[in-house]
Scaffold this active site. Structure first.
Site, mmCIF file in Angstrom:
data_model
loop_
_atom_site.group_PDB
_atom_site.id
_atom_site.type_symbol
_atom_site.label_atom_id
_atom_site.label_comp_id
_atom_site.label_asym_id
_atom_site.label_seq_id
_atom_site.Cartn_x
_atom_site.Cartn_y
_atom_site.Cartn_z
ATOM 1 C CB CYS A 2 -0.946 0.076 1.190
ATOM 2 S SG CYS A 2 -2.157 -1.235 1.251
ATOM 3 N NE ARG A 27 4.903 1.338 0.721
ATOM 4 C CZ ARG A 27 5.307 1.533 1.959
ATOM 5 N NH1 ARG A 27 6.479 2.089 2.173
ATOM 6 N NH2 ARG A 27 4.565 1.200 2.982
ATOM 7 C CD1 TRP A 74 0.184 -6.621 -1.916
ATOM 8 C CD2 TRP A 74 -0.429 -6.885 0.219
ATOM 9 N NE1 TRP A 74 0.560 -7.871 -1.530
ATOM 10 C CE2 TRP A 74 0.199 -8.070 -0.216
ATOM 11 C CE3 TRP A 74 -0.901 -6.835 1.533
ATOM 12 C CZ2 TRP A 74 0.375 -9.172 0.605
ATOM 13 C CZ3 TRP A 74 -0.730 -7.937 2.355
ATOM 14 C CH2 TRP A 74 -0.093 -9.085 1.880
ATOM 15 C CG ASN A 100 -0.954 2.608 3.363
ATOM 16 O OD1 ASN A 100 -1.727 2.508 2.410
ATOM 17 N ND2 ASN A 100 0.271 3.067 3.245
ATOM 18 N N GLY A 101 -2.963 -0.298 6.088
ATOM 19 C CA GLY A 101 -3.102 -1.035 7.342
ATOM 20 C C GLY A 101 -4.470 -1.688 7.446
ATOM 21 C CD GLU A 480 17.603 -14.435 2.182
ATOM 22 O OE1 GLU A 480 16.677 -14.791 2.916
ATOM 23 O OE2 GLU A 480 17.513 -13.473 1.393
ATOM 24 C CE LYS A 484 15.695 -12.997 -1.404
ATOM 25 N NZ LYS A 484 15.763 -12.197 -0.235
ATOM 26 C CD GLU A 487 11.747 -12.942 -2.027
ATOM 27 O OE1 GLU A 487 10.848 -12.189 -1.647
ATOM 28 O OE2 GLU A 487 12.865 -12.943 -1.489
ATOM 29 C CG HIS A 503 15.984 -37.972 9.508
ATOM 30 N ND1 HIS A 503 16.102 -39.157 10.192
ATOM 31 C CD2 HIS A 503 17.175 -37.345 9.637
ATOM 32 C CE1 HIS A 503 17.306 -39.243 10.737
ATOM 33 N NE2 HIS A 503 17.980 -38.149 10.407
ATOM 34 C CE LYS A 602 12.682 -3.657 0.013
ATOM 35 N NZ LYS A 602 13.528 -4.867 -0.063
HETATM 36 C C1 F6R Z 1 12.297 -11.335 1.069
HETATM 37 C C2 F6R Z 1 12.005 -10.205 1.918
HETATM 38 C C3 F6R Z 1 11.051 -10.407 3.041
HETATM 39 C C4 F6R Z 1 11.403 -9.453 4.190
HETATM 40 C C5 F6R Z 1 10.355 -9.546 5.311
HETATM 41 C C6 F6R Z 1 10.731 -8.655 6.465
HETATM 42 O O1 F6R Z 1 13.230 -10.988 0.096
HETATM 43 O O2 F6R Z 1 12.493 -9.139 1.707
HETATM 44 O O3 F6R Z 1 11.053 -11.734 3.475
HETATM 45 O O4 F6R Z 1 12.662 -9.798 4.680
HETATM 46 O O5 F6R Z 1 9.112 -9.167 4.813
HETATM 47 O O6 F6R Z 1 10.915 -7.343 6.047
HETATM 48 P P1 F6R Z 1 11.733 -6.314 6.916
HETATM 49 O O7 F6R Z 1 13.150 -6.733 6.908
HETATM 50 O O8 F6R Z 1 11.521 -4.990 6.244
HETATM 51 O O9 F6R Z 1 11.151 -6.365 8.296
#
Ligand code: F6R
Length: 607
Positions: A2, A27, A74, A100-101, A480, A484, A487, A503, A602
């Site tokens: 948002c 975002r 969003w 937002n929210g 991680e 990556k 997503e 297992h 984001k």
């Molecule tokens: C994945 C990604 C998300 C953020 C998560 C937390 O690439 O960026 O998994 O890491 O949404 O976001 P922050 O770090 O802003 O609290």
């Protein structure tokens, strides 16, 4: 997640609002809209999908007027349709709101409003606010917003305009971010700094529980209750260029390439030979010496950075450390006690799950250290101490440079605590210091292997499922790497400790199943190789990431990606980079929207 943009001044508002929303596209969102004071009324235009759709609507029917608010939504309550897009109005369309929210008690409010004859046209929680403000209005927009907000429970930012006061915007912040931009005879309002940069550097962050009222001449800030607040705008140094791609095809690739510099920047002035100087932390030596328990709380990529941290704090300091997803911490009745150190990690510093967990940790008596990338973010306000990652603005939804910076900050924090506790010898400190100093160069070298990594990525393009394995710190890194990949490439993947495969998950490994293994930890190298042999025996296609001087790896795997030799403790930093590049190239080869993957945002400002 948002975006909000508002404008009041002498210029046409619609193009300014639209451009501001574009600057917030990173975002993540799934519909967009704006409302403009046009003549004596309010004109609303909205469209599901990308901003280009809204632009197309506007090109047929462009509202004219010099005050407007806009929003990228969003979806939370109701699907991403035209009617659920913001702004929402009251029935007479004399009030428009963007938000937002989440309004948690919206169902009760909606039932009450319906009883009084209100007909709802959307499935959103937001619409209740438009009707409430309309009902409470008695000649003073601020007062009407105050009364409406009094009824609403939740974490949100709300912006309201009315045709009764055509030169006035009122906004309220309850956790979700809001920033005011000061122009010459014009004023701006947005949910993020990037939306304002092309208009002004003079900005003011609105804090939780505050209300701001804008006219072309300026801003008046009060508490929601109406107490005056005296705060001056500050100059923001970020430049517009930083928010552009700088010659790369995608922000993600640009940000991956920025990592050597980001690590150097994050270390700068904080380490001198064997001595760490984290002057931003205010805890005492006694606190560090008495420390018996560390908690790390975060979500997503930041949580994965925390998984590395746990092994540092336990390995270097011998302090038991728990890493808990922020959304789980809140409901787990955590055993946090006064004297515990709680590290909340969040790139944006605005992730509501993390903010709420951080607040709880503080209430329970923990000392809260925030690791965040965004100066002035909500998390930094919450924290006793904030350590900034200095990664610069991160635009790609998939986090890369912020991840490595969050990991690096934890090395510094572990060294700082070790120094204060006097549990690290001078030799340890020196070794750790020089290991950190090598990291920017190591990252530079790996990024230089980008073409080779892109070729390896070709072998994964058509995969259905990919498994990532490693042990110890390598396990933290593959967690991680797997996130990556999934997503941005939309390929299903799972990460697990290499020893766990047999297992259960091994049942899924058949001829050609891709398995990515990271092998940097000497202590578990042979054991991990055993797991590689187990998957090879079932026909897996194995991609191994190991040190440049590892002359055994080729024997066991189908493809090798090499990283420069660093001390094993630091391997998560260089090992993360080929995993990021692998994910990037797979997504690129699949022709996907890398910087804005579907369904993601984001900054996740809803619980
Ligand atoms: C994945 C990604 C998300 C953020 C998560 C937390 O690439 O960026 O998994 O890491 O949404 O976001 P922050 O770090 O802003 O609290």
């Amino acid at each position: 997640m948002c975006g909000i943009m508002g404008y009041v001044g002498p210029q046409q508002a619609a193009p300014i609002v639209l451009e501001g929303l574009r600057r917030l596209e990173y975002r993540g969102y799934d519909s967009a809209g704006l409302a403009i004071i046009e003549g004596n009324g309010i004109t609303v235009r909205k469209a599901a999908g990308k901003i280009a759709n809204l632009d197309a609507v506007l090109s047929n029917a462009n509202p004219e007027g010099t005050l407007g608010i806009g929003h990228t939504r969003w979806a939370t309550h109701g699907p991403p349709t035209d009617s659920n897009a913001h702004p929402h109005t009251n029935m007479q369309a004399t009030f428009a709101v963007v938000h937002n929210g989440i309004i948690e008690n919206f169902a009760d409010l909606k039932a009450e409003l319906e009883e009084s004859g209100v007909e709802f046209v959307s499935q959103t929680d937001t619409e209740v606010l438009a009707h409430l403000v309309g009902q409470y209005y008695d000649g003073d927009l601020r007062e009407a917003v105050r009364k409406a907000v009094d009824r609403a429970v939740g974490a949100y930012a709300l912006v309201v305009m009315t045709s009764h006061e055509p030169d006035h915007i009122v906004a309220v912040r309850m956790i979700s971010p809001l920033v005011v931009g000061f122009g010459e005879g014009e004023m701006f309002l947005a949910s993020g700094v990037p939306a304002l940069l092309e208009h002004t550097r003079s900005m003011m962050v609105i804090e939780d529980g505050e209300m701001v009222s804008l006219t072309a001449d300026g801003a008046v800030v009060t508490t929601i209750g109406g107490e005056p607040i005296d705060r001056s705008p500050v100059d923001v140094e970020w430049d517009v260029e930083a928010a552009e791609k700088g010659g790369f095809d995608h922000f993600m690739l640009k940000e991956i390439h920025e990592q050597p510099e980001v690590v150097a920047e994050t270390l700068m002035g904080r380490i001198d030979g064997d001595h760490v100087d984290l002057n931003e932390v205010g805890y005492t030596d006694e606190f560090a010496i008495d420390l018996r328990k560390i908690w790390i709380t975060a979500c997503g990529t930041a949580y994965h950075a925390g998984l590395v941290g746990k092994q540092l704090f336990e390995g270097l300091l011998r302090i038991p450390t728990e890493v808990v997803y922020a959304h789980e911490l809140r409901y787990s009745d955590p055993l946090i006690e006064p004297g515990d150190l709680v590290i909340a990690i969040s790139q944006s510093g605005e992730t509501v799950d993390t903010l709420v967990a951080a607040r709880l940790a503080k209430q329970l008596g923990g000392r809260l250290v925030a690791i965040t990338n965004v100066p002035g973010s909500a998390l930094s306000h919450e924290a006793d101490d904030t350590i900034y990652t200095r990664a610069g603005i991160e635009i790609s939804v998939a986090s890369t440079k912020a991840y490595v910076a969050m990991v690096v900050v934890q090395y510094l924090l572990a060294m700082d605590l070790g120094q204060r506790r006097k549990t690290l010898s001078a030799e340890d400190q020196r070794r750790l210091g020089s290991g950190l100093a090598q990291l920017p160069g190591a990252l530079e070298t790996i990024i230089g292997h980008d073409d080779a990594i892109a070729r390896v990525a070709e072998t994964l393009v058509d995969a259905q499922d990919i498994y990532f394995i490693g042990r110890g710190l390598d396990y933290a890194v593959v967690m991680e790497g797997s996130l990556k990949l999934k997503e941005i490439s939309y390929i299903h993947s799972e990460a697990m400790p290499a020893g766990e495969l047999k297992h259960g998950t091994l049942a899924l490994v058949t001829e050609g199943t891709p398995v990515v293994v990271v092998l940097t930890q000497e202590a578990t190298y042979d054991k991990t190789i055993s797991a590689v042999q187990e998957v090879k025996a079932r026909g897996a296609y194995v991609i191994g990431i190991g040190y440049e001087d590892d002359d055994q790896l080729d024997r066991y795997v189908d493809e090798v990606i090499r990283i420069p030799r660093v001390e094993d403790l630091y391997a998560p930093v260089p090992a993360a980079v080929p995993l990021q590049l692998l994910a990037y190239h797979v997504a690129r080869l699949r022709g996907l929207d890398i910087d804005q993957p579907r369904n993601l945002a984001k900054s996740v400002t809803v619980e």
